[in-house]
Design a protein around this motif. Structure first.
Motif, PDB file in Angstrom:
ATOM      1  N   ILE A 322      34.527  -5.476  32.567  1.00 26.51           N
ATOM      2  CA  ILE A 322      33.457  -6.143  31.826  1.00 26.51           C
ATOM      3  C   ILE A 322      32.098  -5.826  32.451  1.00 26.51           C
ATOM      4  N   MET A 330      31.122  -9.001  26.799  1.00 22.00           N
ATOM      5  CA  MET A 330      32.212  -9.923  27.166  1.00 22.00           C
ATOM      6  C   MET A 330      31.892 -10.677  28.450  1.00 22.00           C
ATOM      7  N   ASP A 334      34.484 -13.017  32.020  1.00 22.33           N
ATOM      8  CA  ASP A 334      34.812 -12.569  33.383  1.00 22.33           C
ATOM      9  C   ASP A 334      35.125 -13.817  34.208  1.00 22.33           C
ATOM     10  N   TYR A 472      39.432  -2.631  25.510  1.00 19.65           N
ATOM     11  CA  TYR A 472      38.569  -3.391  24.588  1.00 19.65           C
ATOM     12  C   TYR A 472      39.187  -3.454  23.198  1.00 19.65           C
TER      13      TYR A 472
END
Length: 656
Positions: A322, A330, A334, A472
């Motif tokens: 990320i 995103m 995390d 992803y």
């Protein structure tokens, strides 16, 4: 457009194959005859999720097509029980033939009756194919006699005498078993012209590797990747995060046989690490889902420890991916960066929640995404094991060679997930690498990036970027293969509030109820007209709640009906399949498949019902298909060659 000289050069090359007017004209006549044949049957399946036995049965039965052919050909002249036996024999000749033989008191008579029935059935299913096409499917060892049996003209022969003499010869030379087996295989080969798999071969069910073996043996198959497929493709490419992601799912469903027996990937190093690191931890929350097939009883503690170890490794690597991919947007996911280690809480959205499990023995709060030396050793070993699994690499190469993010075939648009959309019904735009992508352009971009992760040079930045993108595609909010706001794995494991577990579907799933949405998507991919449809998978249709798989005014069909056992209670059925023949589109709704053993020994077929969801205004011919377009282009080229011969522009009999 080719220039005159380029076109003439092409015609000269074509003349090598058809050196005279007569040869070119004969080929034109042959192609035009083929164009008038009914189109071949296409068979659509999706979301198989490792359910190998059910998949093989649906594939062998062609979703009930073969049983219907048996009923048509034999009708009331043969009892339902005998027709069911014959169907099982065709589905599983190697297993069923010895059992049927053992029951007979007049084996020779049974052989004759069975061979005659198989010949009649084979003649029937081959009737809409050219003789050349049928010959292509015949095994070399018995091709001549099978060709004679299937194409004999009974104005020249007494049918009973002709067949009787040949069958008697088979019996004298102990070849009846071989010919029964070959006829069964030819019937299955001819019943379905093309197989479409609309995503998600992997995860949850026990043996996706066996499904891939079956697909690789199929005569014509294409695959539209699902998010569960691309994450395995990323694992095979060497992405540590994709490897840990597939391990997380595998361990959560206690399907270690897929890795260890299927792909020869040992988990011993991981198991030892998990025992050393989490041997004193409470791993109750990490116990796998089980059923009668994957260890409902027994000590699953070792699996649970590995499950926890892999999850924490996965969270660390997610944080790293990320951070190096701001295009993914995103940052809020995390998770290790969002934990207050002193308070034992995590920030999710605008709220703070107590962690259900605060045991993170390998995490350094000042640098939570860093791997320990022992963790790095485990990850490196797993990367090597996935790279060195010859069978996995062969399967993933097949997925790349025969697969894509979408396919357009005979007026139908096939894709697994969703076309990301805005609330207003426009195609959602997302920026990657400085460019905005949406609709078909987004699919094409994602397809290219998925291939980059496997085919870019080893160790290159492009390969790592492609591997990150494969992850992803598995779980990103704008991924056409995922189509949800987030994959809430962390929330379900660590946060009690069920409101955080919700995965909000893309507006696409609300908008596809509208005919104009289906039309908009079809038009974006270059399709329009009454006979055009979208075939979609990914989100199980809750038939048990009255949901219909047919959306968009009949133009979009979701064929994920819960093929995987894990979904049966949610959907109330055991999957949909779709059959597209020369009459139209038929949706098949299937009930659960108990076992291959029961199907073989008790002639138990999958209970299914059929519904025409599109009836063509006239019978669809080869001329109306994509293959027909190519064949008509060939006819135009041959007609141009004939004109060139007749004008003297190219001499007949030309050889280079």
């Amino acid at each position: 457009m080719p220039t005159h000289s380029e076109h003439l050069r092409y015609l000269r090359l074509l003349a090598q194959q058809f050196p005279t007017v007569a040869a070119a004209a004969s080929e034109i006549i042959r192609i035009e005859a083929v164009l008038r044949l009914p189109k071949g049957t296409e068979h659509f399946m999706s979301d198989l999720h490792g359910e190998h036995e059910a998949f093989v049965h649906i594939l062998n039965s062609a979703s009930g097509v073969i049983h219907e052919k048996i009923d048509t050909v034999l009708g009331d002249s043969v009892s339902p029980a005998e027709r069911a036996e014959l169907a099982t024999l065709i589905y599983y000749p190697a297993q069923k033939l010895p059992e049927l033989k053992a029951r007979q008191t007049d084996l020779a008579g049974w052989y004759r009756a069975t061979l005659l029935r198989l010949i009649e059935l084979c003649r029937f299913v081959s009737s809409k194919h050219t003789r050349a096409h049928v010959r292509a499917g015949l095994p070399e060892s018995c091709a001549y006699i099978l060709d004679e049996l299937l194409h004999a003209h009974f104005e020249d022969h007494d049918k009973d005498l002709y067949y009787g003499q040949i069958i008697d010869s088979m019996l004298r030379h102990d070849r009846a078993d071989a010919y029964i087996t070959r006829l069964c295989e030819i019937i299955k080969w001819l019943a379905v012209d093309r197989l479409h798999i609309v995503g998600d071969l992997f995860d949850r069910g026990p043996r996706p590797d066996r499904i891939l073996d079956s697909l690789m043996a199929h005569h014509q198959v294409d695959i539209q990747w699902g998010n569960h497929d691309v994450v395995w493709m990323g694992a095979a490419s060497g992405s540590p995060l994709c490897i840990l992601t597939v391990l997380k799912t595998t361990l959560a469903y206690n399907n270690t046989d897929t890795l260890e027996s299927g792909y020869g990937i040992s988990l011993r190093q991981l198991e030892r690490f998990a025992q050393r690191t989490y041997g004193q931890s409470d791993v109750t929350r990490w116990l796998p889902h089980t059923d009668a097939r994957n260890g409902a009883a027994g000590d699953l503690t070792a699996t649970a420890r590995m499950h926890k170890a892999v999850t924490i490794l996965m969270l660390k690597l997610e944080s790293q991916v990320i951070e190096r991919n701001p295009d993914f947007h995103m940052e809020g996911r995390d998770w290790l960066q969002r934990i207050d280690w002193q308070k034992g809480t995590v920030r999710c959205g605008d709220s703070e929640y107590m962690l259900l499990d605060r045991d993170f023995p390998t995490v350094t709060p000042s640098d939570p995404a860093a791997l320990t030396a022992a963790e790095q050793q485990v990850v490196d070993g797993l990367v090597r094991a996935f790279a060195e699994s010859e069978r996995l690499q062969r399967h993933v190469q097949f997925l790349y060679d025969h697969g894509a993010l979408y396919k357009i075939c005979n007026g139908n648009l096939l894709y697994h997930g969703a076309v990301p959309m805005t609330q207003e019904g426009e195609f959602a735009e997302h920026v990657y690498e400085g460019h905005s992508w949406s609709g078909k352009g987004l699919f094409d971009y994602c397809d290219r990036r998925a291939r980059q992760g496997y085919f870019a040079p080893e160790g290159s930045p492009a390969r790592q970027a492609g591997q990150d993108f494969l992850w992803y595609l598995w779980c990103g909010a704008q991924s056409p293969l995922f189509g949800r706001s987030a994959m809430t794995t962390f929330e379900r494991l660590y946060i009690a509030d069920p409101a955080t577990h919700v995965e909000v579907k893309d507006p696409y799933y609300r908008l596809i109820d509208r005919p104009e949405t289906a039309d908009k998507i079809l038009a974006a991919f270059g399709l329009q007209g009454e006979g055009c449809h979208i075939v979609n998978g990914h989100v199980p249709v809750r038939a048990i709640e009255g949901e219909s798989p047919v959306k968009g005014g009949g133009k979009l069909i979701i064929i994920d009906g819960g093929f995987c056992r894990a979904y049966h209670q949610k959907t109330g059925i055991a999957g949909y399949t779709l059959v597209y023949n020369s009459r139209g589109l038929i949706l098949r709704t299937h009930q659960p498949f108990e076992s291959m053993e029961k199907a073989i020994h008790e002639d138990e077929d999958i209970a299914s019902k059929s519904e025409y969801i599109y009836t063509a205004p006239r019978r669809i011919q080869v001329a109306d298909t994509d293959e027909g377009v190519r064949k008509r282009e060939r006819v135009r080229d041959l007609e141009a060659l004939v004109k060139a011969y007749e004008s003297g522009l190219i001499p007949q009999g030309l050889r280079v």
